[in-house]
Design a protein around this motif. Structure first.
Motif, PDB file in Angstrom:
ATOM      1  N   GLU A   1      -2.205  -4.535  -9.323  1.00 37.01           N
ATOM      2  CA  GLU A   1      -3.140  -5.219  -8.631  1.00 37.01           C
ATOM      3  C   GLU A   1      -3.807  -4.442  -7.537  1.00 37.01           C
ATOM      4  N   LEU A   2      -3.186  -3.524  -6.945  1.00 38.08           N
ATOM      5  CA  LEU A   2      -3.491  -2.894  -5.717  1.00 38.08           C
ATOM      6  C   LEU A   2      -4.895  -2.156  -5.692  1.00 38.08           C
ATOM      7  N   LYS A   3      -5.333  -2.103  -4.458  1.00 35.04           N
ATOM      8  CA  LYS A   3      -6.549  -1.103  -3.958  1.00 35.04           C
ATOM      9  C   LYS A   3      -6.086  -0.012  -3.487  1.00 35.04           C
ATOM     10  N   GLU A   4      -6.516   1.196  -3.541  1.00 32.56           N
ATOM     11  CA  GLU A   4      -6.216   2.428  -2.789  1.00 32.56           C
ATOM     12  C   GLU A   4      -7.397   3.146  -2.793  1.00 32.56           C
ATOM     13  N   TYR A   5      -7.231   4.072  -1.693  1.00 28.56           N
ATOM     14  CA  TYR A   5      -8.249   5.283  -1.349  1.00 28.56           C
ATOM     15  C   TYR A   5      -7.446   6.425  -0.829  1.00 28.56           C
ATOM     16  N   PHE A   6      -8.037   7.518  -1.311  1.00 28.20           N
ATOM     17  CA  PHE A   6      -7.509   8.974  -0.924  1.00 28.20           C
ATOM     18  C   PHE A   6      -8.562   9.449   0.001  1.00 28.20           C
ATOM     19  N   LEU A   7      -7.730   9.849   1.414  1.00 29.81           N
ATOM     20  CA  LEU A   7      -8.304  10.624   2.353  1.00 29.81           C
ATOM     21  C   LEU A   7      -7.963  11.889   2.767  1.00 29.81           C
TER      22      LEU A   7
ATOM     23  N   LEU B   1      11.077  -3.871  -4.424  1.00 29.70           N
ATOM     24  CA  LEU B   1      10.172  -4.567  -3.385  1.00 29.70           C
ATOM     25  C   LEU B   1       8.888  -4.965  -3.882  1.00 29.70           C
ATOM     26  N   LEU B   2       8.408  -3.992  -4.395  1.00 31.16           N
ATOM     27  CA  LEU B   2       7.029  -4.104  -5.216  1.00 31.16           C
ATOM     28  C   LEU B   2       7.127  -5.426  -6.145  1.00 31.16           C
ATOM     29  N   LYS B   3       8.175  -5.419  -6.781  1.00 30.57           N
ATOM     30  CA  LYS B   3       8.246  -6.685  -7.980  1.00 30.57           C
ATOM     31  C   LYS B   3       8.389  -7.898  -7.540  1.00 30.57           C
ATOM     32  N   GLN B   4       8.857  -7.850  -5.997  1.00 31.62           N
ATOM     33  CA  GLN B   4       9.056  -9.159  -5.255  1.00 31.62           C
ATOM     34  C   GLN B   4       7.636  -9.493  -4.593  1.00 31.62           C
ATOM     35  N   LEU B   5       6.865  -8.623  -4.303  1.00 25.42           N
ATOM     36  CA  LEU B   5       5.530  -8.762  -3.516  1.00 25.42           C
ATOM     37  C   LEU B   5       4.493  -9.515  -4.397  1.00 25.42           C
ATOM     38  N   ASP B   6       3.894 -10.595  -3.627  1.00 26.75           N
ATOM     39  CA  ASP B   6       2.722 -11.257  -4.340  1.00 26.75           C
ATOM     40  C   ASP B   6       1.613 -11.513  -3.465  1.00 26.75           C
ATOM     41  N   CYS B   7       1.485 -10.529  -2.327  1.00 28.08           N
ATOM     42  CA  CYS B   7       0.195 -10.679  -1.294  1.00 28.08           C
ATOM     43  C   CYS B   7      -0.717  -9.595  -1.671  1.00 28.08           C
ATOM     44  N   PRO B   8      -1.773  -9.364  -1.346  1.00 27.37           N
ATOM     45  CA  PRO B   8      -2.957  -8.546  -1.646  1.00 27.37           C
ATOM     46  C   PRO B   8      -2.383  -7.153  -0.912  1.00 27.37           C
ATOM     47  N   LEU B   9      -2.384  -6.189  -1.589  1.00 27.11           N
ATOM     48  CA  LEU B   9      -1.985  -4.898  -1.261  1.00 27.11           C
ATOM     49  C   LEU B   9      -3.154  -3.732  -1.184  1.00 27.11           C
ATOM     50  N   LEU B  10      -3.108  -2.944  -0.143  1.00 27.75           N
ATOM     51  CA  LEU B  10      -4.208  -1.672  -0.086  1.00 27.75           C
ATOM     52  C   LEU B  10      -3.097  -0.662   0.566  1.00 27.75           C
ATOM     53  N   LEU B  11      -3.510   0.454  -0.405  1.00 28.47           N
ATOM     54  CA  LEU B  11      -2.956   1.745  -0.039  1.00 28.47           C
ATOM     55  C   LEU B  11      -3.875   2.798   0.298  1.00 28.47           C
ATOM     56  N   LEU B  12      -3.619   3.315   1.519  1.00 28.96           N
ATOM     57  CA  LEU B  12      -4.539   4.341   2.147  1.00 28.96           C
ATOM     58  C   LEU B  12      -3.525   5.534   2.071  1.00 28.96           C
ATOM     59  N   TRP B  13      -4.020   6.620   1.453  1.00 30.42           N
ATOM     60  CA  TRP B  13      -3.288   7.897   1.341  1.00 30.42           C
ATOM     61  C   TRP B  13      -3.874   9.200   2.148  1.00 30.42           C
ATOM     62  N   GLY B  14      -3.214   9.801   3.025  1.00 28.12           N
ATOM     63  CA  GLY B  14      -3.679  11.107   3.404  1.00 28.12           C
ATOM     64  C   GLY B  14      -3.233  12.229   2.321  1.00 28.12           C
TER      65      GLY B  14
ATOM     66  N   ASN C   1       0.484   6.261   3.662  1.00 26.77           N
ATOM     67  CA  ASN C   1       1.636   7.272   3.304  1.00 26.77           C
ATOM     68  C   ASN C   1       2.907   6.649   3.525  1.00 26.77           C
ATOM     69  N   SER C   2       3.213   5.641   3.123  1.00 23.46           N
ATOM     70  CA  SER C   2       4.569   4.857   3.170  1.00 23.46           C
ATOM     71  C   SER C   2       5.829   5.521   2.651  1.00 23.46           C
ATOM     72  N   ALA C   3       6.892   5.540   3.568  1.00 19.00           N
ATOM     73  CA  ALA C   3       8.225   6.139   3.036  1.00 19.00           C
ATOM     74  C   ALA C   3       8.735   5.130   2.285  1.00 19.00           C
ATOM     75  N   GLY C   4      10.180   5.536   1.859  1.00 19.47           N
ATOM     76  CA  GLY C   4      11.015   4.696   1.129  1.00 19.47           C
ATOM     77  C   GLY C   4      11.066   5.143  -0.306  1.00 19.47           C
ATOM     78  N   PRO C   5      12.339   5.214  -0.709  1.00 25.42           N
ATOM     79  CA  PRO C   5      12.736   5.683  -2.182  1.00 25.42           C
ATOM     80  C   PRO C   5      12.538   4.929  -3.209  1.00 25.42           C
ATOM     81  N   PHE C   6      12.202   5.381  -4.397  1.00 27.06           N
ATOM     82  CA  PHE C   6      12.268   4.553  -5.576  1.00 27.06           C
ATOM     83  C   PHE C   6      13.588   4.648  -6.388  1.00 27.06           C
ATOM     84  N   ASN C   7      13.779   3.864  -7.188  1.00 27.38           N
ATOM     85  CA  ASN C   7      15.325   4.055  -7.893  1.00 27.38           C
ATOM     86  C   ASN C   7      15.549   5.360  -8.230  1.00 27.38           C
ATOM     87  N   GLU C   8      14.570   6.095  -9.057  1.00 27.18           N
ATOM     88  CA  GLU C   8      14.932   7.389  -9.389  1.00 27.18           C
ATOM     89  C   GLU C   8      14.921   8.540  -8.338  1.00 27.18           C
ATOM     90  N   ASP C   9      14.692   8.119  -6.942  1.00 26.02           N
ATOM     91  CA  ASP C   9      14.758   9.176  -6.041  1.00 26.02           C
ATOM     92  C   ASP C   9      15.931   9.355  -5.464  1.00 26.02           C
TER      93      ASP C   9
END
Length: 309
Positions: A276-282, A242-255, A131-139
């Motif tokens: 390429e990310l993996k994610e799960y909704f909890l 930041l996501l455009k600069q990222l190149d390591c594996p990414l996992l999203l875990l959402w509440g 549940n990461s914070a942070g604005p996108f450009n349109e936010d």
């Protein structure tokens, strides 16, 4: 039976960074897999990861650190920002841990972890955002500032009146006295509990210990200055950049029951910029690591096991 805070039962240590004391804990043994570094959200601390430190340290070397201005770390009257916390984490990884880590961050800690992984690539073996914070450009404002504002929003009125009240409140809380009064209000234990009840789906997870873990650091000298910085800190780099600069594996875990951010709406935006990310909704709220720790620990562990050192 009440769960004892694992991060306080494990002897913590202090690291000196830029003349300030930074608190951290370490558990588990080194293995063939990267260490895991846990980063808390706004107003929280290493204590918020107690269930995860206990569970993950059976198989991994696990670290948790209090960001400057929070928990048991120092609270100097500085300009707080994502860049400052990014630099703190990077130096901690380089000087204390000594090897790349899997960064796992909740809310503000997620945004800070993303900054590290994207802009200090040599420190990150992987990234887990809860549940990461942070604005996108349109936010507009970040979820963290909206979280603070949710405590002071007036009842719904007409659009004109609503806008007037919001602008008036914004002006008032930009004043030193306004910020002081708001801080005195929101740090009260009953208000902390009330806020947690808004963002936790499972109310039984809101223990007296959890409330105390959030209340205690808010009584430290300097805590008001950290809180005030929320209203004056310039926004950092946007999440999509930041996501455009990222190149390591990414996992999203959402509440997915998080009232501060719509996980189902926010998720596709992450995937748009990092497919390429993996994610799960909890089935949990804003802090899934504390509310459904067994599920988070299991998913995080399985994912880390897929990473090569």
């Amino acid at each position: 039976m009440q769960v004892t805070s694992a991060t306080t039962s494990i002897p913590g240590k202090y690291w000196q960074w830029r003349g300030q004391s930074i608190y951290y804990v370490r558990a588990g043994q080194s293995s063939q897999y990267p260490p895991i570094l846990l980063i808390h959200g706004f107003g929280a601390s290493t204590d918020h990861w107690q269930k995860n430190v206990a569970g993950l340290s059976r198989d991994f070397e696990v670290w948790a650190v209090d960001l400057l201005g929070f928990g048991r770390s120092a609270k100097p009257k500085w300009q707080y920002s994502g860049d400052l916390w990014r630099d703190q984490l990077y130096d901690f990884i380089q000087e204390v841990i000594g090897q790349p880590v899997v960064l796992a961050g909740n809310s503000l800690g997620g945004y800070t972890s993303l900054c590290v992984a994207a802009q200090r690539k040599d420190a990150a073996a992987g990234l887990v955002l809860l549940n990461s914070a942070g604005p996108f450009n349109e936010d507009q404002p970040t979820p963290e500032s909206e979280a603070v504002q949710s405590e002071i929003q007036p009842p719904k009125q007409s659009d004109f009146i609503q806008k007037f009240l919001q602008e008036s409140a914004k002006w008032f809380f930009q004043q030193p006295l306004g910020r002081f009064l708001l801080f005195q209000y929101i740090r009260q234990p009953w208000v902390i509990r009330q806020t947690l009840e808004k963002v936790y789906l499972d109310k039984s997870a809101i223990t007296e210990q959890l409330v105390e873990d959030i209340y205690r650091p808010a009584c430290d000298p300097g805590a008001i200055d950290v809180f005030a910085s929320v209203f004056s800190t310039p926004q950092g780099e946007k999440v999509d950049t930041l996501l455009k600069q990222l190149d390591c594996p990414l996992l999203l875990l959402w509440g997915e029951a998080d009232p501060w951010m719509n996980a189902r709406e926010r998720s596709p935006r992450f995937r748009k910029y990092y497919p390429e990310l993996k994610e799960y909704f909890l089935w949990a709220g804003h802090c899934p690591h504390d509310e459904v720790p067994e599920q988070v620990n299991s998913l995080l562990s399985d994912w880390v096991l897929t990473l090569s050192r």
